[in-house]
Design an enzyme around this catalytic site. Structure first.
Site, PDB file in Angstrom:
ATOM      1  N   ASP A   8       0.691  -1.112   0.008  1.00  0.00           N
ATOM      2  CA  ASP A   8       0.222   0.155   0.011  1.00  0.00           C
ATOM      3  C   ASP A   8       0.822   1.125   0.071  1.00  0.00           C
ATOM      4  O   ASP A   8       2.172   1.295  -0.258  1.00  0.00           O
ATOM      5  CB  ASP A   8      -1.043   0.010   1.261  1.00  0.00           C
ATOM      6  N   CYS A  64       2.820  -3.432   3.982  1.00  0.00           N
ATOM      7  CA  CYS A  64       1.970  -2.148   4.486  1.00  0.00           C
ATOM      8  C   CYS A  64       2.656  -1.755   5.728  1.00  0.00           C
ATOM      9  O   CYS A  64       3.904  -1.922   6.009  1.00  0.00           O
ATOM     10  CB  CYS A  64       0.720  -2.552   4.744  1.00  0.00           C
ATOM     11  N   THR A  66       2.400  -1.762   8.857  1.00  0.00           N
ATOM     12  CA  THR A  66       2.787  -2.889  10.064  1.00  0.00           C
ATOM     13  C   THR A  66       3.005  -4.172   9.478  1.00  0.00           C
ATOM     14  O   THR A  66       3.579  -5.077  10.117  1.00  0.00           O
ATOM     15  CB  THR A  66       1.797  -2.856  11.109  1.00  0.00           C
ATOM     16  N   HIS A  97       8.080 -24.722   8.215  1.00  0.00           N
ATOM     17  CA  HIS A  97       6.953 -25.248   8.915  1.00  0.00           C
ATOM     18  C   HIS A  97       5.551 -25.052   8.379  1.00  0.00           C
ATOM     19  O   HIS A  97       4.594 -25.748   8.427  1.00  0.00           O
ATOM     20  CB  HIS A  97       6.932 -24.776  10.582  1.00  0.00           C
ATOM     21  N   HIS A 132       5.261 -31.632   9.548  1.00  0.00           N
ATOM     22  CA  HIS A 132       4.338 -30.256   9.239  1.00  0.00           C
ATOM     23  C   HIS A 132       3.247 -30.374   7.895  1.00  0.00           C
ATOM     24  O   HIS A 132       2.627 -29.548   7.922  1.00  0.00           O
ATOM     25  CB  HIS A 132       5.461 -29.104   8.682  1.00  0.00           C
TER      26      HIS A 132
END
Ligand code: RB5
Length: 150
Positions: A8, A64, A66, A97, A132
């Protein structure tokens, strides 16, 4: 090797850096926008990158402010496993994983040098499968179970 990259407005400077970095490393970045600091909504960019990742079976990078909003949005799309990684240990385990197919980074948290290392680690690490495998299959089962429910 193609890699879909999107951000963004809050992540656009880091996205420019990442695209130049990937090209210098010999990868083929697909620039999914945004292209300026004009305000955009991160779910729209998450969808574009997710579409490229699923259709071309490639890895993706989302940025973005965060890394939270854009990874949450991407994870609503069946088949996407977007991991928010602001360190290299998370980036490695996200691949080993979780078989993550998108790495999300927060531009207001992670500097460009660390972002390069996170991305390098993410791209170069393979899924370990083994124990996994069934866990990742259970993620897919959850997607299918709740696909039609609201
Ligand atoms: C945009 O201001 C900001 O909310 C966005 O980049 C992101 O941090 C959301 O999770």
């Amino acid at each position: 090797m193609q890699i879909a990259v999107g951000s963004d407005h809050a992540g656009v400077q880091l996205k420019h850096h990442v695209i130049a970095f990937l090209a210098a490393e010999g990868y083929e970045p697909i620039d999914c926008g945004t292209y300026s600091e004009d305000s955009v909504d991160y779910p729209d960019i998450a969808e574009i990158v997710a579409h490229e990742v699923l259709q071309k079976k490639i890895l993706g990078i989302l940025v973005c402010g965060t890394g939270i909003g854009i990874s949450v949005a991407a994870n609503k799309i069946p088949g996407i496993r977007a991991a928010l990684c602001n360190d290299m240990f998370s980036a490695r385990l996200a691949r080993e994983h979780n078989d993550a197919n998108i790495v999300a980074i927060g531009s207001r948290i992670t500097g460009s040098g660390l972002a390069e290392e996170i991305i390098k680690t993410f791209i170069k690490t393979d899924f370990s499968a083994g124990r996994h495998q069934k866990r990742v299959e259970k993620i897919t089962a959850l997607e299918n179970k709740y696909r039609e429910r609201v």
